[in-house]
Scaffold this motif. Structure first.
Motif, PDB file in Angstrom:
ATOM      1  N   GLN A 119       0.844  -1.188   0.000  1.00 60.16           N
ATOM      2  CA  GLN A 119       0.000   0.000   0.000  1.00 60.16           C
ATOM      3  C   GLN A 119       0.887   1.248   0.000  1.00 60.16           C
ATOM      4  N   SER A 120       0.566   2.181  -0.902  1.00 64.10           N
ATOM      5  CA  SER A 120       1.290   3.449  -0.985  1.00 64.10           C
ATOM      6  C   SER A 120       0.292   4.585  -0.846  1.00 64.10           C
ATOM      7  N   VAL A 121       0.538   5.472   0.143  1.00 63.30           N
ATOM      8  CA  VAL A 121      -0.346   6.599   0.414  1.00 63.30           C
ATOM      9  C   VAL A 121       0.430   7.888   0.127  1.00 63.30           C
ATOM     10  N   THR A 122      -0.113   8.715  -0.762  1.00 64.69           N
ATOM     11  CA  THR A 122       0.507   9.996  -1.132  1.00 64.69           C
ATOM     12  C   THR A 122      -0.422  11.126  -0.731  1.00 64.69           C
ATOM     13  N   ARG A 123       0.163  12.128  -0.061  1.00 61.02           N
ATOM     14  CA  ARG A 123      -0.622  13.293   0.357  1.00 61.02           C
ATOM     15  C   ARG A 123      -0.144  14.519  -0.420  1.00 61.02           C
ATOM     16  N   LEU A 124      -1.079  15.296  -0.951  1.00 61.64           N
ATOM     17  CA  LEU A 124      -0.786  16.533  -1.681  1.00 61.64           C
ATOM     18  C   LEU A 124      -1.520  17.689  -1.024  1.00 61.64           C
ATOM     19  N   ALA A 125      -0.826  18.832  -0.872  1.00 54.59           N
ATOM     20  CA  ALA A 125      -1.428  20.057  -0.342  1.00 54.59           C
ATOM     21  C   ALA A 125      -1.456  21.093  -1.461  1.00 54.59           C
ATOM     22  N   LEU A 126      -2.662  21.547  -1.809  1.00 50.20           N
ATOM     23  CA  LEU A 126      -2.845  22.472  -2.922  1.00 50.20           C
ATOM     24  C   LEU A 126      -3.447  23.778  -2.426  1.00 50.20           C
ATOM     25  N   GLU A 127      -3.010  24.884  -3.077  1.00 52.52           N
ATOM     26  CA  GLU A 127      -3.563  26.198  -2.777  1.00 52.52           C
ATOM     27  C   GLU A 127      -4.298  26.702  -4.017  1.00 52.52           C
ATOM     28  N   PRO A 128      -5.601  26.928  -3.960  1.00 50.69           N
ATOM     29  CA  PRO A 128      -6.339  27.377  -5.148  1.00 50.69           C
ATOM     30  C   PRO A 128      -5.894  28.766  -5.604  1.00 50.69           C
ATOM     31  N   LYS A 129      -5.866  28.943  -6.923  1.00 51.59           N
ATOM     32  CA  LYS A 129      -5.525  30.241  -7.504  1.00 51.59           C
ATOM     33  C   LYS A 129      -6.760  31.054  -7.872  1.00 51.59           C
ATOM     34  N   GLN A 130      -7.908  30.408  -7.987  1.00 47.87           N
ATOM     35  CA  GLN A 130      -9.119  31.117  -8.392  1.00 47.87           C
ATOM     36  C   GLN A 130     -10.311  30.484  -7.693  1.00 47.87           C
ATOM     37  N   LYS A 131     -11.428  31.161  -7.744  1.00 48.88           N
ATOM     38  CA  LYS A 131     -12.631  30.682  -7.066  1.00 48.88           C
ATOM     39  C   LYS A 131     -13.542  29.980  -8.070  1.00 48.88           C
ATOM     40  N   GLY A 132     -14.609  29.364  -7.512  1.00 43.99           N
ATOM     41  CA  GLY A 132     -15.564  28.648  -8.345  1.00 43.99           C
ATOM     42  C   GLY A 132     -15.353  27.149  -8.290  1.00 43.99           C
ATOM     43  N   LYS A 133     -15.985  26.449  -9.228  1.00 47.62           N
ATOM     44  CA  LYS A 133     -15.824  25.001  -9.319  1.00 47.62           C
ATOM     45  C   LYS A 133     -14.535  24.686 -10.062  1.00 47.62           C
ATOM     46  N   LEU A 134     -13.663  23.963  -9.398  1.00 46.41           N
ATOM     47  CA  LEU A 134     -12.375  23.583  -9.978  1.00 46.41           C
ATOM     48  C   LEU A 134     -12.334  22.075 -10.150  1.00 46.41           C
ATOM     49  N   LYS A 135     -11.937  21.633 -11.330  1.00 43.40           N
ATOM     50  CA  LYS A 135     -11.895  20.213 -11.640  1.00 43.40           C
ATOM     51  C   LYS A 135     -10.499  19.659 -11.392  1.00 43.40           C
ATOM     52  N   ILE A 136     -10.446  18.538 -10.711  1.00 45.20           N
ATOM     53  CA  ILE A 136      -9.193  17.806 -10.489  1.00 45.20           C
ATOM     54  C   ILE A 136      -9.252  16.553 -11.336  1.00 45.20           C
ATOM     55  N   GLY A 137      -8.312  16.421 -12.259  1.00 48.30           N
ATOM     56  CA  GLY A 137      -8.331  15.323 -13.214  1.00 48.30           C
ATOM     57  C   GLY A 137      -7.908  13.998 -12.623  1.00 48.30           C
ATOM     58  N   SER A 138      -7.650  13.036 -13.511  1.00 47.98           N
ATOM     59  CA  SER A 138      -7.345  11.663 -13.106  1.00 47.98           C
ATOM     60  C   SER A 138      -5.861  11.507 -12.784  1.00 47.98           C
ATOM     61  N   PHE A 139      -5.583  10.695 -11.742  1.00 49.18           N
ATOM     62  CA  PHE A 139      -4.229  10.257 -11.433  1.00 49.18           C
ATOM     63  C   PHE A 139      -3.988   8.945 -12.180  1.00 49.18           C
ATOM     64  N   LEU A 140      -2.831   8.774 -12.788  1.00 48.80           N
ATOM     65  CA  LEU A 140      -2.551   7.618 -13.645  1.00 48.80           C
ATOM     66  C   LEU A 140      -1.320   6.871 -13.153  1.00 48.80           C
ATOM     67  N   ILE A 141      -1.322   5.548 -13.376  1.00 51.06           N
ATOM     68  CA  ILE A 141      -0.158   4.706 -13.116  1.00 51.06           C
ATOM     69  C   ILE A 141      -0.252   3.479 -14.021  1.00 51.06           C
ATOM     70  N   THR A 142       0.881   3.020 -14.515  1.00 51.98           N
ATOM     71  CA  THR A 142       0.945   1.856 -15.409  1.00 51.98           C
ATOM     72  C   THR A 142       1.534   0.672 -14.645  1.00 51.98           C
ATOM     73  N   ILE A 143       0.778  -0.435 -14.610  1.00 50.94           N
ATOM     74  CA  ILE A 143       1.194  -1.662 -13.924  1.00 50.94           C
ATOM     75  C   ILE A 143       0.954  -2.827 -14.861  1.00 50.94           C
ATOM     76  N   ASN A 144       2.022  -3.581 -15.130  1.00 57.42           N
ATOM     77  CA  ASN A 144       1.932  -4.762 -16.013  1.00 57.42           C
ATOM     78  C   ASN A 144       1.278  -4.394 -17.351  1.00 57.42           C
ATOM     79  N   ASN A 145       1.780  -3.288 -17.939  1.00 58.54           N
ATOM     80  CA  ASN A 145       1.321  -2.833 -19.258  1.00 58.54           C
ATOM     81  C   ASN A 145      -0.144  -2.417 -19.280  1.00 58.54           C
ATOM     82  N   LYS A 146      -0.714  -2.148 -18.131  1.00 59.54           N
ATOM     83  CA  LYS A 146      -2.090  -1.706 -18.047  1.00 59.54           C
ATOM     84  C   LYS A 146      -2.145  -0.393 -17.276  1.00 59.54           C
ATOM     85  N   ILE A 147      -2.934   0.566 -17.781  1.00 58.97           N
ATOM     86  CA  ILE A 147      -3.034   1.887 -17.163  1.00 58.97           C
ATOM     87  C   ILE A 147      -4.219   1.904 -16.207  1.00 58.97           C
TER      88      ILE A 147
END
Length: 579
Positions: free
Chosen positions: A88-116
């Motif tokens: 198990q790997s746990v990663t923590r990220l701290a982000l500071e918004p630059k603008q207001k409103g609804k902000l979309k956070i995209g997908s996190f990706l990793i490739t394991i055994n030739n599969k994304i």
């Protein structure tokens, strides 16, 4: 038949559960205020030893956030029910918004055994940003300063631009803000870009107007989280004078990557290095020449360590004079820095002057660039080779200049008639020189004719008794002797007025007059004469003084203290050796 189908399905389910990958991301909440930090937890869980990650965890586009912190923890254990290894790997990220409103956070990706594997994108809601809260911390005041830094994630020695604004409900207060003082801290290099005030924005922060007071560039020279101190200014009014200070800003200074070359010091940006001989004369052994090492490009030009000329037994190098033409703007620091070295060759022939190896870190490509060493090949000539290579016209010009220097006195300056060397041949100069020589020769013949007539009349009137040969020679030398104190007074006058070119020309005339009294022309022969008459100490002092005069003559910068010491040495020596 139905039992067999159920058995097959159960077996297939157990195989799937035996090894699997789970990638999830969870925010600490979905609604944030402008001052809140968005904390994300990304969990990667792998069941089974046959799954091997082929890439690192790839982050989505964070252009609408400032990444102000990150960390990760890895765990592994054995599942007793399935008897499989779970990592198990746990990663923590701290982000500071630059603008207001609804902000979309995209997908996190990793490739394991030739599969994304990827997470599902999601949105968060950011309410009104309170980026002016630092300025409005004390609402009892009417004037506030706020410092804004857009790019807070930079490399060590990489610049970031800061903007200082003033806020007030009363626009008349803007003209009272004066004496802006930029931050001063050991782990920061600050360079101003502009102190020009912008147009007033009447509604930048609700019912408050704003104005840009200063734009400056910050170079952090220490990795880690660095606090940029607040900018101070004075608020002058008729009643009192008050000091106001802006907010502090924390920036994340990334450490430079590992694997830097041995020659890398602190240059961050994109640079080029060149070396050139800027002396116009031919390179002569034991005579100084000017070598220019130039660094051009974009980066920390004013704080970086410049590449030096490497030491060599073939030449001697003196400390350089550093000059720069650098423009500090919102796009970065651009320009060139030049080091003017004084180099004296020690041998004749082909000499290669090399600089030290130079490397820099390119933050745009995130890689080190090794430019290696730069070299300059010069051909040094001996004094005899310089004399042999001169053309007939150059020799005539030299003889004319020597003649003019010989008859020159501190009162009548004929050095203005000296012929300057030109790259292009001019017949006018040749004819002028011939005319001057003919006029001087005719004048000399006329003077001799007048002298003979006057001598004959004098001898007829009074016949003086003839003395010995020694008395005659002593009388001739006394008649030809130049008052050396006139030279000393004139040299001191030139030194006080910083007319160093004429100073060294007058010294050459003084040295020529003294040597002519000994009936010797060259400095080497004259040194031998001094050794025979005064001993080896005086001869060595004379040689050292001549070399010192040459070094000061061609030095890029002449200090008044060094010229005072040189004049004292000239007076002390020539007072003793002049006849």
């Amino acid at each position: 038949m139905q039992n067999r189908i159920i058995y097959i399905l159960l077996l297939f389910t157990s195989v799937i559960s035996y090894g699997q990958v789970n990638l999830t991301v969870t925010p600490d909440k979905t609604t944030y205020n402008g001052k809140d930090v968005v904390n994300l937890s990304i969990v990667l869980e792998i069941s089974g030893s046959e799954y091997n990650p082929q890439t690192k965890l790839r982050l989505p586009d964070f252009s609408k956030f400032n990444l102000i912190g990150t960390g990760s923890v890895n765990n592994a254990f054995m599942d007793p029910e399935t008897n499989t290894v779970v990592s198990q790997s746990v990663t923590r990220l701290a982000l500071e918004p630059k603008q207001k409103g609804k902000l979309k956070i995209g997908s996190f990706l990793i490739t394991i055994n030739n599969k994304i594997y990827k997470t599902e994108p999601f949105e968060i809601l950011v309410k009104d940003l309170e980026k002016k809260t630092a300025t409005a911390a004390n609402t009892s005041k009417d004037v506030y300063l706020n410092m804004e830094i857009e790019d807070r994630d930079v490399y060590q020695d990489q610049p970031t631009v800061a903007v200082l604004k003033v806020y007030s409900r009363n626009m008349d207060n803007f003209r009272k803000v004066r004496n802006i003082r930029l931050p001063d801290q050991e782990n920061l290099d600050v360079f101003p870009i502009s102190f020009a005030k912008s147009e007033i924005d009447p509604s930048d922060n609700g019912n408050m107007a704003s104005q840009i007071l200063a734009v400056f560039m910050v170079f952090p020279n220490e990795a880690g989280y660095v606090d940029v101190p607040g900018v101070s200014a004075s608020l002058n009014s008729y009643a009192h004078k008050e000091k106001i200070i802006s907010n502090k800003v924390k920036i994340n200074v990334k450490k430079l990557p590992e694997g830097s070359p041995d020659c890398f010091k602190n240059a961050v940006g994109n640079f080029n290095v060149s070396v050139a001989n800027i002396s116009k004369e031919k390179v002569e052994v034991k005579k100084p020449m000017n070598v220019l090492v130039k660094v051009t490009g974009e980066g920390n030009l004013k704080s970086m360590d410049l590449p030096k000329i490497a030491a060599s037994p073939d030449y001697e190098v003196f400390a350089p004079k550093i000059t720069s033409r650098v423009l500090v703007g919102t796009e970065g620091m651009k320009g060139e820095v030049m080091a003017n070295y004084l180099v004296i060759p020690k041998k004749a022939g082909e000499i290669t002057i090399k600089t030290e190896h130079f490397a820099f870190f390119d933050p745009s490509n995130k890689e080190y660039v090794d430019l290696g060493e730069q070299s300059l090949a010069v051909n040094a000539f001996s004094h005899d080779q310089i004399l042999e290579s001169r053309t007939t016209v150059e020799k005539v010009n030299e003889y004319t200049n020597t003649f003019l220097e010989t008859v020159n006195t501190p009162v009548l300056k004929t050095t203005s008639l000296k012929v300057k060397e030109k790259n292009k041949f001019h017949w006018n100069i040749l004819f002028t020189n011939i005319a001057i020589l003919l006029a001087l020769f005719i004048a000399y013949l006329g003077f001799k004719t007048w002298q003979r007539k006057n001598r004959s009349v004098t001898e007829t009137a009074t016949r003086k008794p003839l003395g010995s040969i020694e008395e005659t020679e002593r009388e001739i030398r006394e008649n030809q002797k130049t008052d050396i104190n006139d030279y000393f007074s004139y040299l001191e006058n030139l030194k006080d007025h910083s007319d160093y070119n004429t100073f060294f020309q007058t010294f050459d005339e003084l040295d020529g007059d003294v040597r002519n009294h000994y009936v010797y022309g060259s400095a080497g022969d004259f040194g031998q004469v001094l050794e025979n008459n005064y001993g080896p100490g005086v001869a060595e002092e004379y040689r050292s003084l001549i070399q010192r005069v040459q070094i000061e003559k061609y030095a890029p910068v002449k200090s008044p203290e060094a010229m005072d010491e040189l004049l004292t040495a000239i007076v002390n020596l020539y007072s003793r050796i002049s006849k």
